[in-house]
Design an enzyme around this catalytic site. Structure first.
Site, mmCIF file in Angstrom:
data_model
loop_
_atom_site.group_PDB
_atom_site.id
_atom_site.type_symbol
_atom_site.label_atom_id
_atom_site.label_comp_id
_atom_site.label_asym_id
_atom_site.label_seq_id
_atom_site.Cartn_x
_atom_site.Cartn_y
_atom_site.Cartn_z
ATOM 1 N N LYS A 159 1.022 -0.837 0.278
ATOM 2 C CA LYS A 159 0.154 0.033 0.003
ATOM 3 C C LYS A 159 1.045 1.698 -0.103
ATOM 4 O O LYS A 159 1.145 2.263 0.953
ATOM 5 C CB LYS A 159 -1.017 -0.074 1.199
ATOM 6 C CG LYS A 159 -2.309 0.491 0.749
ATOM 7 C CD LYS A 159 -3.281 0.199 2.180
ATOM 8 C CE LYS A 159 -4.417 0.853 2.270
ATOM 9 N NZ LYS A 159 -5.205 0.898 1.367
HETATM 10 N N1 PPE Z 1 -7.986 -2.835 -2.753
HETATM 11 C C1 PPE Z 1 -7.288 -1.517 -2.710
HETATM 12 C C2 PPE Z 1 -6.952 -0.819 -3.822
HETATM 13 C C3 PPE Z 1 -7.271 -0.985 -2.022
HETATM 14 O O1 PPE Z 1 -6.835 0.206 -1.376
HETATM 15 C C4 PPE Z 1 -8.211 -1.061 -0.494
HETATM 16 C C5 PPE Z 1 -8.353 -0.437 0.843
HETATM 17 C C6 PPE Z 1 -8.316 -2.827 -0.514
HETATM 18 C C7 PPE Z 1 -8.640 -3.441 -1.709
HETATM 19 C C8 PPE Z 1 -9.029 -3.470 0.626
HETATM 20 O O2 PPE Z 1 -7.962 -3.822 1.286
HETATM 21 P P1 PPE Z 1 -8.693 -3.558 3.000
HETATM 22 O O3 PPE Z 1 -9.345 -2.596 3.423
HETATM 23 O O4 PPE Z 1 -7.496 -4.615 3.338
HETATM 24 O O5 PPE Z 1 -10.068 -4.651 3.107
HETATM 25 N N2 PPE Z 1 -8.437 0.709 0.064
HETATM 26 C C9 PPE Z 1 -8.430 1.544 1.847
HETATM 27 C C10 PPE Z 1 -8.014 3.005 1.248
HETATM 28 C C11 PPE Z 1 -9.471 3.307 0.813
HETATM 29 C C12 PPE Z 1 -8.955 5.137 0.383
HETATM 30 O O6 PPE Z 1 -10.235 5.374 -0.061
HETATM 31 O O7 PPE Z 1 -7.562 5.643 1.508
HETATM 32 C C13 PPE Z 1 -9.759 1.066 2.787
HETATM 33 O O8 PPE Z 1 -10.868 0.869 2.679
HETATM 34 O O9 PPE Z 1 -9.384 1.718 4.047
#
Ligand code: PPE
Length: 308
Positions: A159
């Site tokens: 990330k």
């Molecule tokens: N893919 C991406 C690209 C992504 O950014 C997230 C989280 C996920 C999948 C889901 O991952 P998880 O949260 O571990 O289940 N995106 C974060 C950021 C969003 C934002 O706009 O900033 C979030 O959901 O917190």
């Protein structure tokens, strides 16, 4: 969505008033996206706020830092404690948590290693990510013209701040088309994920989600949903999903910390199944919220109470 201010932000080990948590405009991160971050939620329970997936998120933060050779000047335990302390200090009942580690002000030029590593933990109150009603009614989305990064360009599993320019392109395109979100394919043409969510497809009684090799972020919510699906007795498969499976699917939904479990009701103007939230999506949502709001036992140990 505007940020609703909290009282303080944890900044390099100290609580700083919200409006004073600032950096210099020549900080490395602003120029080259040299940061790693997390998005975490704490939910309101009878025992007070409880953080969902605290250690998996902290582990992923350290993994992201490792692959860009950034040394976080705290231990995982210290970061976890600081997250809990910030929630207590801001007196949240429930909140979103944004740990961010970035390269600060020293030298410019792409080579980053002279710049100091700065660590921030911010918390604020954040509602439904994809708009009010999204969790019940579902959202309208489209397949993006953008692709996720090829596996030999950037590291989707990490990330990293700069990588989110790809996500921004996808979500801006979607909004320009009047859609809530884009579904982005990987460079081989298989379904990857949304700009900030993982994706699941229910087809013929089986629950599919793209594998880690499809340029996805390995979502913590994705793992939780895979576990819940298994608990509920559904067969689950992590395998490549061709685009047309999105149109053939009975149900499609996004998962993410911000998005939680958001049903998708149309893709490219075509209804998904009956064109609303499907029954398996609802069942997974019900189980998810029952556990994280403390109405059902936390049988997998996903929650960390903030006041214990
Ligand atoms: N893919 C991406 C690209 C992504 O950014 C997230 C989280 C996920 C999948 C889901 O991952 P998880 O949260 O571990 O289940 N995106 C974060 C950021 C969003 C934002 O706009 O900033 C979030 O959901 O917190």
């Amino acid at each position: 969505m505007p940020i609703s201010k909290a009282e303080v932000i944890w900044f390099n080990g100290e609580f700083v008033p919200w409006d004073e948590a600032k950096i210099h405009v020549l900080s490395h991160v602003l120029h080259y996206g040299s940061s790693v971050f997390e998005g975490i939620r704490a939910y309101k329970t009878e025992r007070g706020p409880a953080v969902l997936g605290l250690m998996p998120h902290v582990d992923r933060l350290f993994f992201s830092a490792k692959v860009i050779r950034m040394e976080i000047p705290y231990s995982k335990q210290e970061i976890a404690e600081a997250i809990k302390a910030t929630i207590r200090r801001n007196r949240h009942e429930a909140c979103y948590i944004r740990p961010l580690v970035f390269r600060g002000y020293d030298t410019l030029g792409v080579f980053p290693l002279n710049c100091p590593v700065e660590t921030v933990i911010a918390t604020w109150e954040w509602g439904a990510y994809l708009g009010a009603g999204a969790l019940e009614q579902g959202v309208d989305v489209g397949v993006s013209s953008w692709r996720r990064m090829a596996p030999d360009t950037l590291m989707a599993m990490a990330k990293i701040g700069g990588q989110y320019v790809n996500s921004q392109l996808a979500v801006m395109e979607a909004r320009a088309r009047g859609l809530a979100e884009g579904i982005v394919l990987d460079v081989y043409g298989y379904v990857s994920e949304g700009s900030g969510e993982n994706i699941f497809v229910v087809y013929d009684g089986i629950i599919y989600t793209p594998p880690l090799s499809a340029s996805i972020l390995g979502g913590i919510t994705r793992r939780i949903v895979l576990q819940l699906a298994e608990d509920l007795g559904y067969p689950v498969r992590e395998q490549n999903i061709p685009r047309e499976m999105l149109y053939a699917a009975d149900e499609v939904f996004f998962t993410g910390t911000a998005a939680e479990i958001t049903p998708i009701r149309t893709i490219d103007g075509l209804p998904v199944g009956a064109g609303g939230r499907g029954p398996i999506t609802k069942q997974l949502q019900d189980e998810f919220f029952a556990i994280i709001e403390g109405r059902k036992p936390d049988r997998h140990g996903w929650l960390t109470p903030v006041y214990e």
